[in-house]
Write an enzyme that holds these catalytic residues in place. Sequence first.
Site, PDB file in Angstrom:
ATOM      1  N   HIS A 154      60.520  -7.145  36.698  1.00  0.00           N
ATOM      2  CA  HIS A 154      60.421  -6.240  35.534  1.00  0.00           C
ATOM      3  C   HIS A 154      60.024  -7.025  34.283  1.00  0.00           C
ATOM      4  CE1 HIS A 154      61.145  -2.198  34.009  1.00  0.00           C
ATOM      5  NE2 HIS A 154      61.778  -2.703  32.965  1.00  0.00           N
ATOM      6  N   ARG A 160      57.746   3.822  34.227  1.00  0.00           N
ATOM      7  CA  ARG A 160      58.805   3.483  33.290  1.00  0.00           C
ATOM      8  C   ARG A 160      59.797   4.613  33.028  1.00  0.00           C
ATOM      9  NH1 ARG A 160      57.157   0.663  27.648  1.00  0.00           N
ATOM     10  NH2 ARG A 160      55.645  -0.364  29.016  1.00  0.00           N
ATOM     11  N   TYR A 183      78.545 -12.697  28.385  1.00  0.00           N
ATOM     12  CA  TYR A 183      79.993 -12.552  28.469  1.00  0.00           C
ATOM     13  C   TYR A 183      80.444 -11.619  29.598  1.00  0.00           C
ATOM     14  CZ  TYR A 183      79.852 -14.564  23.772  1.00  0.00           C
ATOM     15  OH  TYR A 183      79.631 -15.371  22.703  1.00  0.00           O
TER      16      TYR A 183
END
Length: 855
Positions: free
Chosen positions: A86, A39, A130
């Site tokens: 993931h 990570r 968006y």
Amino acid sequence: MLTEEEKNAGLVGRIIPINIEEQMKTAYIDYSMSVIVSRALPDVRDGLKPVHRRIRYDMSAELNLSSDKPTRKSARIVGDVLGKFHPHGDSSVYDAMVRLAQEWSMRYPLVDGQGNFGSMDGDSPAAMRYTEARMKKITDEVMADIEKETIDWTLNFDDTIPEPTVLPTKIPLLLVNGASGIAVGMATNMAPHNLCEVVDACCAYIDNPEIECEELLQYVKGPDFPTGGLIYGYDGVREALLTGRGRVMMRARTEIEHTASGRECIVITEIPYMVNKAEMIKKIADLINDKKIEGISYINDESDRNGLRIIIILKQDAVASVVLNTLYKNTPLQTSFAVNNIALVKGRPMLLNLRELIRHFVEHRHDVVVRRTRFDLRKAEERLHIVQGLLIAQDNIDEIVHIIRSSQTPDAAKERMMERFGLSDLQSAAIIDMRLRALTGLERGKLDAEREELEKRIAYFREVLASRDEQMRVIREELIEMKEKYGDERRTEIIYASEEFNPEDFYADEDMVITMSHMGYIKRTPLAEYRTQHRGGVGVKGSATRDEDFIEHIYVASMHATMMFFTEKGRCYWLKVYDIPEGTRSSKGRAIQNLIQIEPDDKVRAYINCKRLNDPEYVNDNFIIMCTKDGTIKKTKLEAYSRPRQNGVNAIVIREGDQLIDACLTSGSAEVMIAARDGKAIRFNESTVRPIGRVGAGVRGISIEESDEVIGMICVEPDSKQDVLVLSENGYGKRTDLDEYRITNRGGKGVKTINVTEKTGRLVSIQAVSDDNDLMIINRSGLTIRTAVSQIRVAGRATQGVRIINLREGDAIASVMAVPKSEEEEPQTDAVAAADAAGTTAEAADGGNAPAAEQ
């Protein structure tokens, strides 16, 4: 206890008692290693954390979002990465992708974002529904050759889809883009660098694998931040590149301009890396409102699409350089980047310097090139095998057609062709699948050309695989290609002249008079505040000390100098002149115990002014000579005192009943004179005193009676043209030529230096002076007089001298110091002369003790 039913069910022995402490340790270690490896830390080979690698792979292989394809919704990308590779929160993926697209975060962005991806002001990006994204062109180079078995693969979290363990990047991403992450028990913070510089360093390493890390610094100058700015000082940069850890000081890029009305303004065009612009402006505004920064009347952000521009308009009387230095000190206009180059090497976290980072990347590229070449060789050999079969079919086309037409099945045709022409199964299958157009003569020519090309490629691939030098040549050429395609100019300028933030920038290098009272109060006062009087003046009030206190020491030094304090007990302390509190001529000052950690029962007895304490050559070529009250002297290299410590150091071992009374800075060839209170003085060359270490007691300098004591020491450099000036406690003094004192062996009783009488009083001071000096005298009542040395006539060694200062009844001289001569003087009798002109050189005022190099 288990029930009979549980025992019968076979549960006996399946419950294992464990220690909860051991279980917690094991579980936490497993968790921490998962965070470190899976990570938080980047891989040294491709410079990517798992989330970045998965985003890159998914956009390339799964969604086909290369740089020449249309953008797609970020939500689609994030969802695909989450579902396939993931299994964490969507914000972790989206935030990582957003940062890869931010030009102010990444030196070479890897994602081409469309929409609102945040700003330098800390604005959040728009929601993922968006925005849209695709890969940058440079990212195509990161993914290049991934399909050619160049890397290892592993299964994803649910063992359904393979994912890459590393990407075959042609670009050293870890160096050019840096990385940051916090794991368990460790963290990484790697700075970005310029691609051209990194490629040059990689090529230098390829050319000479034994190259030292120090030599690579001529290629990689230092971090190159996407926001530009300045790196202030090189020591931190050098340490970071050589060791993997270091602190890089960053500054905003500023310019001094003038408004239409003629007022000065500071224009900020680049800010330090990772600084929030809006927060920085707010911090400056708050400091202005709180009156913590003076001289600013207006601040405004005029940034637009053409670039960053923050304007700070100054007040009419403000000095731009002083305001700017204050802003650097108190605001994020100057901040530091703590480099911590920790990355995963074969799954283990390691601290890496520049050479190691380059070595691991080059080794990765070597592995990729070898595996890619093997893949290409295999594919070329397979294709050549097919082409050779097709050419055999061309040569025997009529018979091939007959075999195919006369066979019941394709498999039967294949078998007959293999027996007739000695073809392989692959070749036979390719002939069966051959189109009719391959029967034309033009196709025959194409096959011949392809065979020749394949044979050349196979020979080249075998040549590469047979030679490591050839493999390195390929790596080098590809790196240079990356430099030519994506390299750019350095954005961050490195200022090599200033090693770190310097408090001296806040103070003009003016001369200061430093005074210390008998009870240990110290202050600095501009030298220009003291005025010149003629010989015989009564003086002006110099300090408002307590009734039982009086000025005991007076010294002249420039504001940027380092003052070395030597105490009665033989300890040495350091203090910058600008750290000494400023006071007026009549103020008391501040207790020395508040500035240096001196013991309560100790007193400062000597000062040395040094402006070059960090110059190795200077500190090794100069010496400090110390003298004690009983006539002991000690000589030590200045280098032993060149490393200031907050708690001070031992300078000389003081025997019981003795105390240090003076210390001088010499060049090693000075004439030493020691004077005693009864009027005797001895002269000898300092070469007769052997230098010893900082811890030592010294040797005999002068022999004195038990009732006598040493009152001072001077060190006169060769060709300095200085005279010896002595002064008695009742104000009588004289100048005497140094040559009137014969040179003797150290340890003698000396010769008469002044005729001590009841009228003159005993000796209180000895100074080395010239006509370029003034004499500053302070008496116990606090009165100060400054008189030109040139007004004191030269007299014989055994005379009593002339009156230098008129003392009131009950008063006595407390301190005497030679200072630089004032540049202007209006002769008056017993009156105050013109104020001293500014600009005298305090470095010449080492109390007559500085070597010629310092004067």
